[in-house]
Design a protein around this motif. Structure first.
Motif, mmCIF file in Angstrom:
data_model
loop_
_atom_site.group_PDB
_atom_site.id
_atom_site.type_symbol
_atom_site.label_atom_id
_atom_site.label_comp_id
_atom_site.label_asym_id
_atom_site.label_seq_id
_atom_site.Cartn_x
_atom_site.Cartn_y
_atom_site.Cartn_z
ATOM 1 N N GLN A 27 -43.483 -35.542 -80.867
ATOM 2 C CA GLN A 27 -43.413 -36.847 -80.203
ATOM 3 C C GLN A 27 -42.739 -36.711 -78.842
ATOM 4 O OE1 GLN A 27 -44.856 -39.451 -81.565
ATOM 5 N NE2 GLN A 27 -44.280 -40.961 -80.028
ATOM 6 N N GLY A 28 -43.163 -37.561 -77.902
ATOM 7 C CA GLY A 28 -42.530 -37.614 -76.594
ATOM 8 C C GLY A 28 -43.323 -36.867 -75.546
ATOM 9 N N CYS A 29 -43.683 -37.578 -74.473
ATOM 10 C CA CYS A 29 -44.321 -36.896 -73.337
ATOM 11 C C CYS A 29 -43.921 -37.603 -72.053
ATOM 12 C CB CYS A 29 -45.836 -36.880 -73.463
ATOM 13 S SG CYS A 29 -46.583 -35.964 -72.096
ATOM 14 N N ASP A 30 -43.441 -36.823 -71.079
ATOM 15 C CA ASP A 30 -43.040 -37.384 -69.780
ATOM 16 C C ASP A 30 -44.048 -37.029 -68.697
ATOM 17 O OD1 ASP A 30 -42.533 -34.687 -69.807
ATOM 18 O OD2 ASP A 30 -40.519 -34.828 -68.934
ATOM 19 N N ILE A 31 -45.169 -36.416 -69.075
ATOM 20 C CA ILE A 31 -46.157 -36.011 -68.072
ATOM 21 C C ILE A 31 -47.147 -37.152 -67.814
ATOM 22 C CG2 ILE A 31 -47.963 -34.327 -67.541
ATOM 23 C CD1 ILE A 31 -46.365 -32.260 -69.069
ATOM 24 N N LYS A 32 -47.588 -37.797 -68.899
ATOM 25 C CA LYS A 32 -48.382 -39.025 -68.812
ATOM 26 C C LYS A 32 -49.642 -38.865 -67.959
ATOM 27 C CE LYS A 32 -44.415 -41.785 -70.002
ATOM 28 N NZ LYS A 32 -43.409 -42.776 -69.681
ATOM 29 N N CYS A 33 -50.500 -37.936 -68.367
ATOM 30 C CA CYS A 33 -51.764 -37.706 -67.675
ATOM 31 C C CYS A 33 -52.652 -38.946 -67.798
ATOM 32 C CB CYS A 33 -52.519 -36.537 -68.309
ATOM 33 S SG CYS A 33 -51.539 -35.061 -68.575
ATOM 34 N N SER A 34 -53.339 -39.280 -66.723
ATOM 35 C CA SER A 34 -54.320 -40.355 -66.781
ATOM 36 C C SER A 34 -55.467 -39.911 -67.704
ATOM 37 C CB SER A 34 -54.835 -40.608 -65.360
ATOM 38 O OG SER A 34 -55.941 -41.446 -65.404
ATOM 39 N N GLY A 35 -55.832 -40.769 -68.661
ATOM 40 C CA GLY A 35 -56.926 -40.418 -69.575
ATOM 41 C C GLY A 35 -56.457 -39.661 -70.806
ATOM 42 N N CYS A 36 -55.159 -39.518 -70.998
ATOM 43 C CA CYS A 36 -54.615 -38.840 -72.183
ATOM 44 C C CYS A 36 -55.181 -39.461 -73.453
ATOM 45 C CB CYS A 36 -53.092 -38.983 -72.180
ATOM 46 S SG CYS A 36 -52.311 -38.474 -73.721
ATOM 47 N N HIS A 37 -55.590 -38.608 -74.412
ATOM 48 C CA HIS A 37 -56.153 -39.100 -75.673
ATOM 49 C C HIS A 37 -55.072 -39.342 -76.722
ATOM 50 C CE1 HIS A 37 -60.474 -37.435 -74.839
ATOM 51 N NE2 HIS A 37 -59.886 -37.925 -73.760
ATOM 52 N N ASN A 38 -53.832 -39.136 -76.352
ATOM 53 C CA ASN A 38 -52.765 -39.168 -77.351
ATOM 54 C C ASN A 38 -51.559 -39.977 -76.860
ATOM 55 O OD1 ASN A 38 -52.080 -38.482 -79.906
ATOM 56 N ND2 ASN A 38 -51.826 -36.283 -79.534
ATOM 57 N N GLU A 39 -51.847 -41.122 -76.266
ATOM 58 C CA GLU A 39 -50.760 -41.931 -75.673
ATOM 59 C C GLU A 39 -49.710 -42.356 -76.691
ATOM 60 O OE1 GLU A 39 -51.623 -45.186 -73.091
ATOM 61 O OE2 GLU A 39 -53.247 -44.120 -72.081
ATOM 62 N N LYS A 40 -50.089 -42.428 -77.966
ATOM 63 C CA LYS A 40 -49.124 -42.838 -78.996
ATOM 64 C C LYS A 40 -47.983 -41.836 -79.128
ATOM 65 C CE LYS A 40 -52.204 -45.659 -81.753
ATOM 66 N NZ LYS A 40 -53.148 -45.707 -82.852
ATOM 67 N N THR A 41 -48.142 -40.656 -78.544
ATOM 68 C CA THR A 41 -47.065 -39.663 -78.610
ATOM 69 C C THR A 41 -46.055 -39.828 -77.477
ATOM 70 O OG1 THR A 41 -48.234 -38.055 -77.222
ATOM 71 C CG2 THR A 41 -48.633 -37.943 -79.617
ATOM 72 N N TRP A 42 -46.293 -40.682 -76.530
ATOM 73 C CA TRP A 42 -45.466 -40.695 -75.318
ATOM 74 C C TRP A 42 -44.016 -41.109 -75.563
ATOM 75 C CZ3 TRP A 42 -48.784 -43.022 -70.712
ATOM 76 C CH2 TRP A 42 -49.854 -42.156 -70.459
ATOM 77 N N ASN A 43 -43.823 -42.187 -76.316
ATOM 78 C CA ASN A 43 -42.477 -42.732 -76.514
ATOM 79 C C ASN A 43 -41.769 -42.005 -77.663
ATOM 80 O OD1 ASN A 43 -40.176 -44.192 -76.962
ATOM 81 N ND2 ASN A 43 -41.182 -46.195 -76.903
ATOM 82 N N MET A 44 -40.686 -41.324 -77.319
ATOM 83 C CA MET A 44 -39.971 -40.539 -78.339
ATOM 84 C C MET A 44 -39.545 -41.403 -79.528
ATOM 85 S SD MET A 44 -39.024 -37.360 -78.722
ATOM 86 C CE MET A 44 -38.721 -36.557 -77.142
ATOM 87 N N LEU A 45 -39.171 -42.648 -79.236
ATOM 88 C CA LEU A 45 -38.631 -43.510 -80.300
ATOM 89 C C LEU A 45 -39.704 -43.962 -81.288
ATOM 90 C CD1 LEU A 45 -36.120 -45.634 -78.212
ATOM 91 C CD2 LEU A 45 -35.689 -43.600 -79.608
ATOM 92 N N ASP A 46 -40.980 -43.749 -80.962
ATOM 93 C CA ASP A 46 -42.061 -44.086 -81.895
ATOM 94 C C ASP A 46 -42.307 -42.965 -82.911
ATOM 95 O OD1 ASP A 46 -42.443 -46.490 -80.672
ATOM 96 O OD2 ASP A 46 -44.136 -45.827 -79.439
ATOM 97 N N GLY A 47 -41.580 -41.871 -82.771
ATOM 98 C CA GLY A 47 -41.822 -40.727 -83.663
ATOM 99 C C GLY A 47 -41.044 -40.806 -84.958
ATOM 100 N N HIS A 48 -41.322 -39.854 -85.849
ATOM 101 C CA HIS A 48 -40.585 -39.723 -87.103
ATOM 102 C C HIS A 48 -39.567 -38.601 -86.922
ATOM 103 C CE1 HIS A 48 -43.875 -42.019 -88.888
ATOM 104 N NE2 HIS A 48 -44.685 -41.197 -88.258
ATOM 105 N N LYS A 49 -38.321 -38.885 -87.259
ATOM 106 C CA LYS A 49 -37.270 -37.867 -87.136
ATOM 107 C C LYS A 49 -37.199 -37.065 -88.435
ATOM 108 C CE LYS A 49 -32.819 -38.952 -86.789
ATOM 109 N NZ LYS A 49 -31.510 -39.356 -86.230
#
Ligand code: SF4
Length: 153
Positions: A27-49
């Protein structure tokens, strides 16, 4: 140490490196490519610890072939936990592929000895490809980095 994950695909990817692979999407991405197929991974707090050891055990208990790909999200965002996870896999003789949106020069050099394969480069929508194996756009590079020639099992 804890690590944030998005999901795990067990023993069923054919597109994230050679062979049938288990894929960990961190989880977590700070690159944020336009057209990313996996935007649900961007926010670290949306992940499972989960603890790194627990994550390793989940996979080690069910792997059919010890082929694992660590993807995301951007794995380098959780560098210390990633190091710990890579060490566990390497100590247990895994074939490890790492997918990062960074270029190879930006990868901490101490990670390379853990890896069999490395995919580098951000996703560029205008360069999207479905014919080059294991990458999403033609600017990206997928390479073997362990310098050992083997016949794929
Ligand atoms: S690096 Fe990967 S997860 Fe992050 S925005 Fe780019 S394609 Fe999406």
């Amino acid at each position: 140490m804890d690590i944030y994950i998005n999901k795990i695909l067990y023993n069923r990817s054919l597109v994230d490196g050679p062979g049938i692979r288990t894929v960990i999407f961190l989880q977590g991405c700070d690159i944020k490519c336009s057209g990313c197929h996996n935007e649900k991974t961007w926010n670290m707090l949306d992940g499972h610890k989960i603890s790194v050891k627990e994550l390793f055990n989940l996979i080690n208990d069910v792997t059919i072939n010890k082929k694992v790909t660590i993807s995301g999200g951007e794995p380098l965002l959780q560098l210390e936990a990633l190091r710990e996870l890579l060490k566990l896999f390497k100590d247990n003789n895994y074939d490890i592929a790492l997918y990062t949106g960074h270029i190879k020069d930006e990868l901490p050099k101490d990670l390379l000895p853990y890896l069999t394969y490395l995919k580098t480069g951000r996703f560029i929508k205008e360069k999207q490809t479905s014919v080059i194996p294991y990458v999403g756009s033609t600017n990206q590079c997928f390479e073997r980095v362990d310098n050992i020639e083997t016949i794929e099992k």
